[in-house]
Design a protein around this motif. Structure first.
Motif, PDB file in Angstrom:
ATOM      1  N   GLY A  45       0.813  -1.313   0.014  1.00 15.72           N
ATOM      2  CA  GLY A  45      -0.047  -0.115   0.154  1.00 15.72           C
ATOM      3  C   GLY A  45       0.730   1.206   0.110  1.00 15.72           C
ATOM      4  N   SER A  46       0.251   2.567   0.035  1.00 20.51           N
ATOM      5  CA  SER A  46       0.860   3.712  -0.280  1.00 20.51           C
ATOM      6  C   SER A  46       1.466   3.946   1.015  1.00 20.51           C
ATOM      7  N   GLY A  47       2.555   4.667   0.931  1.00 22.47           N
ATOM      8  CA  GLY A  47       3.205   5.041   2.458  1.00 22.47           C
ATOM      9  C   GLY A  47       4.061   3.841   2.904  1.00 22.47           C
ATOM     10  N   THR A  48       4.478   2.884   2.418  1.00 23.65           N
ATOM     11  CA  THR A  48       5.264   1.916   2.877  1.00 23.65           C
ATOM     12  C   THR A  48       6.686   2.203   2.355  1.00 23.65           C
ATOM     13  N   TYR A  49       7.622   2.450   3.497  1.00 24.89           N
ATOM     14  CA  TYR A  49       9.066   2.568   3.094  1.00 24.89           C
ATOM     15  C   TYR A  49       9.805   1.243   2.769  1.00 24.89           C
ATOM     16  N   ILE A  50      10.066   1.085   1.556  1.00 16.22           N
ATOM     17  CA  ILE A  50      11.028  -0.386   1.326  1.00 16.22           C
ATOM     18  C   ILE A  50      12.423  -0.418   1.989  1.00 16.22           C
ATOM     19  N   ARG A  51      12.937   0.617   2.142  1.00 15.52           N
ATOM     20  CA  ARG A  51      14.256   0.906   3.092  1.00 15.52           C
ATOM     21  C   ARG A  51      14.016   0.123   4.459  1.00 15.52           C
ATOM     22  N   ALA A  52      12.620   0.783   4.957  1.00 18.99           N
ATOM     23  CA  ALA A  52      12.549   0.243   6.475  1.00 18.99           C
ATOM     24  C   ALA A  52      12.306  -1.312   6.468  1.00 18.99           C
ATOM     25  N   ILE A  53      11.541  -1.819   5.583  1.00 22.06           N
ATOM     26  CA  ILE A  53      11.420  -3.359   5.246  1.00 22.06           C
ATOM     27  C   ILE A  53      12.634  -3.914   5.118  1.00 22.06           C
ATOM     28  N   ALA A  54      13.728  -3.538   4.514  1.00 24.51           N
ATOM     29  CA  ALA A  54      14.999  -4.041   4.149  1.00 24.51           C
ATOM     30  C   ALA A  54      15.769  -3.970   5.727  1.00 24.51           C
ATOM     31  N   ARG A  55      15.650  -2.916   6.453  1.00 23.93           N
ATOM     32  CA  ARG A  55      16.195  -2.685   7.793  1.00 23.93           C
ATOM     33  C   ARG A  55      15.716  -3.822   8.556  1.00 23.93           C
ATOM     34  N   ASP A  56      14.222  -3.668   8.598  1.00 21.39           N
ATOM     35  CA  ASP A  56      13.551  -4.823   9.645  1.00 21.39           C
ATOM     36  C   ASP A  56      13.911  -6.197   9.481  1.00 21.39           C
ATOM     37  N   LEU A  57      14.036  -6.706   8.060  1.00 21.31           N
ATOM     38  CA  LEU A  57      14.424  -8.005   7.684  1.00 21.31           C
ATOM     39  C   LEU A  57      15.611  -8.154   8.123  1.00 21.31           C
ATOM     40  N   GLY A  58      16.677  -7.334   8.114  1.00 20.02           N
ATOM     41  CA  GLY A  58      18.203  -7.464   8.660  1.00 20.02           C
ATOM     42  C   GLY A  58      17.900  -7.597  10.098  1.00 20.02           C
ATOM     43  N   ALA A  59      17.093  -6.811  10.655  1.00 15.13           N
ATOM     44  CA  ALA A  59      17.168  -6.971  12.163  1.00 15.13           C
ATOM     45  C   ALA A  59      16.641  -8.273  12.908  1.00 15.13           C
ATOM     46  N   ILE A  60      15.483  -8.602  12.011  1.00 14.80           N
ATOM     47  CA  ILE A  60      14.940  -9.977  12.444  1.00 14.80           C
ATOM     48  C   ILE A  60      15.742 -11.328  12.030  1.00 14.80           C
ATOM     49  N   LEU A  61      16.500 -11.173  10.795  1.00 14.58           N
ATOM     50  CA  LEU A  61      17.421 -12.178  10.915  1.00 14.58           C
ATOM     51  C   LEU A  61      18.831 -11.995  11.422  1.00 14.58           C
ATOM     52  N   GLU A  62      19.160 -10.988  12.230  1.00 19.78           N
ATOM     53  CA  GLU A  62      20.125 -10.601  12.995  1.00 19.78           C
ATOM     54  C   GLU A  62      21.252 -10.634  12.287  1.00 19.78           C
ATOM     55  N   THR A  63      21.309 -10.120  10.906  1.00 17.62           N
ATOM     56  CA  THR A  63      22.317  -9.943  10.055  1.00 17.62           C
ATOM     57  C   THR A  63      22.560  -8.477   9.540  1.00 17.62           C
ATOM     58  N   GLY A  64      21.451  -7.649   9.910  1.00 18.98           N
ATOM     59  CA  GLY A  64      21.794  -6.126   9.126  1.00 18.98           C
ATOM     60  C   GLY A  64      21.207  -6.291   7.944  1.00 18.98           C
ATOM     61  N   GLY A  65      20.702  -5.250   7.556  1.00 18.45           N
ATOM     62  CA  GLY A  65      20.048  -5.179   6.089  1.00 18.45           C
ATOM     63  C   GLY A  65      19.970  -3.886   5.545  1.00 18.45           C
ATOM     64  N   THR A  66      20.178  -3.603   4.485  1.00 19.28           N
ATOM     65  CA  THR A  66      20.192  -2.198   3.553  1.00 19.28           C
ATOM     66  C   THR A  66      19.669  -2.379   2.455  1.00 19.28           C
ATOM     67  N   LEU A  67      19.077  -1.490   1.906  1.00 19.95           N
ATOM     68  CA  LEU A  67      18.461  -1.254   0.518  1.00 19.95           C
ATOM     69  C   LEU A  67      19.371  -0.958  -0.607  1.00 19.95           C
ATOM     70  N   ALA A  68      19.914  -1.948  -1.525  1.00 17.44           N
ATOM     71  CA  ALA A  68      20.841  -1.558  -2.503  1.00 17.44           C
ATOM     72  C   ALA A  68      20.005  -0.850  -3.800  1.00 17.44           C
ATOM     73  N   ALA A  69      18.907  -1.401  -4.045  1.00 15.87           N
ATOM     74  CA  ALA A  69      18.390  -0.862  -5.249  1.00 15.87           C
ATOM     75  C   ALA A  69      16.839  -0.832  -5.207  1.00 15.87           C
ATOM     76  N   LEU A  70      16.239   0.116  -5.976  1.00 12.25           N
ATOM     77  CA  LEU A  70      14.531   0.039  -5.663  1.00 12.25           C
ATOM     78  C   LEU A  70      14.123   0.402  -7.230  1.00 12.25           C
ATOM     79  N   ILE A  71      13.233  -0.634  -7.581  1.00 16.14           N
ATOM     80  CA  ILE A  71      12.645  -0.275  -8.845  1.00 16.14           C
ATOM     81  C   ILE A  71      10.913  -0.375  -8.624  1.00 16.14           C
ATOM     82  N   ARG A  72      10.414   0.809  -9.002  1.00 13.16           N
ATOM     83  CA  ARG A  72       9.112   0.734  -8.678  1.00 13.16           C
ATOM     84  C   ARG A  72       8.440   0.269  -9.899  1.00 13.16           C
ATOM     85  N   THR A  73       7.784  -0.819  -9.887  1.00 13.69           N
ATOM     86  CA  THR A  73       7.254  -1.532 -11.348  1.00 13.69           C
ATOM     87  C   THR A  73       5.633  -1.233 -11.322  1.00 13.69           C
ATOM     88  N   GLN A  74       5.183  -0.630 -10.425  1.00 13.30           N
ATOM     89  CA  GLN A  74       3.672  -0.133 -10.467  1.00 13.30           C
ATOM     90  C   GLN A  74       3.219   0.834  -9.216  1.00 13.30           C
TER      91      GLN A  74
END
Length: 169
Positions: A45-74
Motif C-alpha cells: 500500500g501507499s506510504g510503505t517504506y521499502i528501506r524500512a522493510i530491508a532494515r527490519d528484515l535484517g534486524a529479524i535475521l540478526e544480519t543487518g540489512g540495507t536497500l541496495a536498489a529499488l525499482i518501482r514497477t507499479q
C-alpha cells in the motif's frame, strides 16, 4: 527531515512505528558472498517504506540489512511495462504516433462523482456546488458519467473545484 539524511549526519533518531499494508512478497533471487544479496518483489500500500522493510528484515535475521536498489514497477494504476523510454517517446513524436493518456485515465485511483448539467456548468465556472454523496476527499468530476470535467474536493457534501479541465459553454 528524511531519516537517511539524518543517518548520514550520524544522528540517532527514534523512528515511530507505522502500520502498512503488504499484499504480496516474492523472493526473486539470492546471491551468497561476504555481503549476500536478496532480491524481493513487494506489492504494498501507499506510504510503505521499502528501506524500512530491508532494515527490519535484517534486524529479524540478526544480519543487518540495507536497500541496495529499488525499482518501482507499479504505482497509481500505472505499470512499468506500459511505460516508454525517452527514445521510444522521441520516435513516436517524430512519427506523429504518440497518444498521451486522457487526464481522467491518469486519475483512475481517485473516486469519481457525476454532476447534472446545471451543477456541472456552475462547477466549471469555479463555483462550489452541493452534492449528496457518501464520498469525501479529492475526486474526479464528470458530467452525466461520460464527460470528464476535472478534479474537485468533496467535503461535507460540497464539491469545490480544484482543477477544471473542460469549460462548459
Amino acid at each position: 527531515k528524511r531519516l537517511y539524511d539524518l543517518a548520514r549526519k550520524g544522528e540517532i533518531v527514534e523512528v515511530p512505528v507505522r502500520t502498512v499494508e503488504i499484499f504480496h512478497t516474492e523472493i526473486l533471487d539470492w546471491r551468497e558472498g561476504d555481503f549476500p544479496e536478496l532480491d524481493v518483489a513487494i506489492a504494498c500500500g501507499s506510504g510503505t517504506y521499502i528501506r524500512a522493510i530491508a532494515r527490519d528484515l535484517g534486524a529479524i535475521l540478526e544480519t543487518g540489512g540495507t536497500l541496495a536498489a529499488l525499482i518501482r514497477t507499479q504505482s497509481s494504476g500505472f505499470d512499468l511495462t506500459d511505460s516508454l523510454t525517452l527514445t521510444d517517446l522521441e520516435t513516436k513524436l517524430q512519427a506523429g504516433t504518440f497518444q498521451p493518456l486522457a487526464p481522467d485515465q491518469a486519475l483512475q485511483h481517485l473516486l469519481s462523482v457525476t454532476l447534472p448539467a446545471t451543477s456541472a456548468q456552475k462547477w466549471c465556472q469555479g463555483q462550489r456546488v452541493s452534492l449528496n454523496s457518501d464520498v469525501s476527499g479529492i475526486v474526479r468530476v464528470y458530467e452525466e458519467e461520460t464527460r470528464f470535467l476535472g478534479v474537485g474536493q468533496l467535503q461535507d457534501e460540497v464539491l469545490i473545484p480544484q482543477m477544471v479541465f473542460e469549460p462548459i459553454s
